[in-house]
Design an enzyme around this catalytic site. Structure first.
Site, PDB file in Angstrom:
ATOM      1  N   HIS A  69       0.888  -1.322  -0.054  1.00 38.89           N
ATOM      2  CA  HIS A  69       0.121  -0.094  -0.002  1.00 38.89           C
ATOM      3  C   HIS A  69       0.760   1.300   0.066  1.00 38.89           C
ATOM      4  CE1 HIS A  69      -3.914  -1.729   0.310  1.00 38.89           C
ATOM      5  NE2 HIS A  69      -3.214  -2.796   0.998  1.00 38.89           N
ATOM      6  N   GLY A 123      -8.492 -14.955  -6.803  1.00 39.97           N
ATOM      7  CA  GLY A 123      -8.773 -14.352  -5.666  1.00 39.97           C
ATOM      8  C   GLY A 123      -7.657 -14.475  -4.572  1.00 39.97           C
ATOM      9  N   GLU A 147      -7.334  -1.197 -15.800  1.00 38.70           N
ATOM     10  CA  GLU A 147      -8.025  -1.471 -14.619  1.00 38.70           C
ATOM     11  C   GLU A 147      -8.578  -0.410 -13.843  1.00 38.70           C
ATOM     12  OE1 GLU A 147      -6.539  -4.748 -12.684  1.00 38.70           O
ATOM     13  OE2 GLU A 147      -7.771  -4.626 -10.897  1.00 38.70           O
ATOM     14  N   ASP A 161       1.434  -4.300  -9.481  1.00 36.68           N
ATOM     15  CA  ASP A 161       1.137  -5.731  -9.977  1.00 36.68           C
ATOM     16  C   ASP A 161       1.572  -5.764 -11.629  1.00 36.68           C
ATOM     17  OD1 ASP A 161       0.066  -5.715  -7.582  1.00 36.68           O
ATOM     18  OD2 ASP A 161      -1.924  -5.988  -7.821  1.00 36.68           O
ATOM     19  N   TYR A 177     -10.417  -1.077  -0.576  1.00 39.84           N
ATOM     20  CA  TYR A 177      -8.948  -0.577  -1.081  1.00 39.84           C
ATOM     21  C   TYR A 177      -9.157   0.982  -1.496  1.00 39.84           C
ATOM     22  CZ  TYR A 177      -4.873  -0.525  -4.320  1.00 39.84           C
ATOM     23  OH  TYR A 177      -3.920  -0.348  -4.752  1.00 39.84           O
TER      24      TYR A 177
HETATM   25  C1  GLA Z   1      -2.936  -4.278  -4.858  1.00 41.22           C
HETATM   26  C2  GLA Z   1      -2.911  -3.339  -5.909  1.00 41.22           C
HETATM   27  C3  GLA Z   1      -1.614  -2.770  -5.935  1.00 41.22           C
HETATM   28  C4  GLA Z   1      -1.139  -2.422  -4.578  1.00 41.22           C
HETATM   29  C5  GLA Z   1      -1.257  -3.718  -3.549  1.00 41.22           C
HETATM   30  C6  GLA Z   1      -1.133  -3.035  -2.112  1.00 41.22           C
HETATM   31  O1  GLA Z   1      -2.536  -5.568  -5.138  1.00 41.22           O
HETATM   32  O2  GLA Z   1      -3.160  -3.603  -7.178  1.00 41.22           O
HETATM   33  O3  GLA Z   1      -1.413  -1.804  -6.959  1.00 41.22           O
HETATM   34  O4  GLA Z   1      -1.656  -1.067  -3.819  1.00 41.22           O
HETATM   35  O5  GLA Z   1      -2.741  -3.881  -3.603  1.00 41.22           O
HETATM   36  O6  GLA Z   1       0.291  -3.073  -1.990  1.00 41.22           O
END
Ligand code: GLA
Length: 387
Positions: free
Chosen positions: A34, A124, A162, A174, A224
């Site tokens: 995060h 998931g 996304e 990611d 989130y």
């Molecule tokens: C998800 C999001 C990433 C990142 C993580 C937390 O995987 O897709 O961009 O923010 O959570 O580190």
């Protein structure tokens, strides 16, 4: 794998023409959670698990998609003239989103495609199956149409799709890890500048073990997005007293000196996590470079503590796994990985403790939670490409 999928493709779509094969990996983040939407650092690596794509060009504008993971959905058909999100389109909203994001940038897709997908990332699990599907689509389009885009561009296009097509306001980590991964290395990425460095993951006599809690709590996306909003508000409050563009620019001392500007106790905790986790990530990479795996592990434990109490993105099942792991001899560090509210933990486990780790934690978790956990001893793979 590839041959089997090509055969399945031929049986399904029949017809003639050149068939091409691609792969994009999932990721595990070692530390720096995060922080990617707070201008901080992350330290993920690509897995050898991921998403495969088998593709053939068409002469018309039709798109046909089939996932070997969702056989009951059969072939899902659409066209290049219908690149809009549609709940009925199910998983194909991810590749469609990437096509939309390419076209938005002026890259014209001149003909349709037949695509067969198969993924071996548990769904998931928080190991980025959706990002791998986006990056996979990016490399398919780059290769098929000869677009002059870099792998970093493909990561950014995936994130755009996304955020703006599929409605999750994720950061860049990611997609970047899936596109840019390197065998046996983790990526030390500054999400503020996209400057990155590969760090060899040398753990001496230890391995990375992922434990899948096999729970995914609802409201993941909304929680989130809430965290993001809380951090953005905290940043605005801090900007009234100090000149910063992101929370990632603050050291712990600077944050402590200015924290009273954040007028809410919950927001203070969120901002504290973002600042401390970023500094911890920088320190952890330094520790790994110095081959101090013990210190790296301790920083992973501290990361979990912060995600559990300050950022509040853990959950009971994950805390059970982390508590069991941290208490076990031979475990150097353990934490939640990914977005949170379920999914996986990542642990550094001495080679000779791996079997006990899996059997003991597996047994106790099953007793306490009522279902099995799954374990994967990680191999760090390369980023996406043709296969
Ligand atoms: C998800 C999001 C990433 C990142 C993580 C937390 O995987 O897709 O961009 O923010 O959570 O580190």
């Amino acid at each position: 794998m590839k041959e089997k999928l090509i055969q399945q493709f031929q049986e399904l779509y029949k017809g003639e023409g050149e068939i091409r094969s691609y792969f994009a990996p999932g990721r595990v983040n070692l530390i720096g959670e995060h922080t990617d939407y707070n201008g901080g650092h992350v330290f993920p690596c690509a897995l050898t698990l991921g998403t495969y794509g088998i593709v053939r060009s068409r002469s018309d504008r039709k798109l046909r998609f089939y996932s070997a993971n969702f056989e009951r959905l059969g072939v899902i058909e659409t066209s290049l003239d219908e690149l809009v999100p549609d709940p009925k389109a199910n998983w194909t909203n991810y590749p469609k989103g990437v096509m939309w994001a390419f076209e938005k940038r002026g890259y014209k897709l001149s003909h349709g495609l037949d695509i067969l997908i198969y993924g071996n990332i548990p769904n998931g699990s928080g190991l980025s199956s959706s990002a791998s599907l986006e990056v996979l689509t990016g490399v398919i389009l780059k290769d098929t149409f000869g677009f002059d885009v870099s792998m970093v561009d493909i990561a950014l296009i995936g994130q755009d799709s996304e955020n703006n097509f599929n409605g999750c306001n994720c950061g860049i980590m990611d997609q970047f890890a899936s596109a840019m991964g390197k065998k046996d290395h983790a990526i030390f990425l500054d999400t503020n500048t996209l400057h990155y460095e590969y760090a060899p993951v040398v753990l001496k006599d230890a391995k990375i073990v992922i434990t899948n809690s096999k729970v995914k709590h609802s409201l993941v996306d909304s929680a989130y997005n809430d965290r993001r909003n809380e951090c953005e508000t905290a940043l605005k409050e801090l900007q009234a007293v100090t000149k910063i563009a992101s929370l990632g620019e603050l050291t712990e001392e600077e944050y402590e000196a200015h924290k009273d500007a954040v007028k809410d106790a919950v927001r203070q905790k969120r901002a504290k996590h973002a600042v401390y986790e970023n500094q911890r990530t920088i320190r952890a990479v330094e520790a790994l470079k110095n081959q101090d795996v013990e210190l790296f592990g301790k920083l992973m434990n501290a990361s979990h503590e912060s995600l559990r109490y300050d950022y509040e993105v853990s959950c009971e099942e994950i805390d059970i796994l982390v508590d069991l792991a941290q208490a076990m001899p031979g475990v150097l560090g353990s934490r939640i990985t990914g977005g949170g509210f379920g999914g996986c933990t990542v642990s550094i486990v001495k080679n000779d403790a791996v079997d006990t780790f899996i059997s003991e934690i597996g047994k106790t978790y099953q007793e306490k939670v009522g279902h099995e956990a799954e374990f994967y001893v990680v191999e760090i793979g390369d980023g996406a490409g043709t296969i």
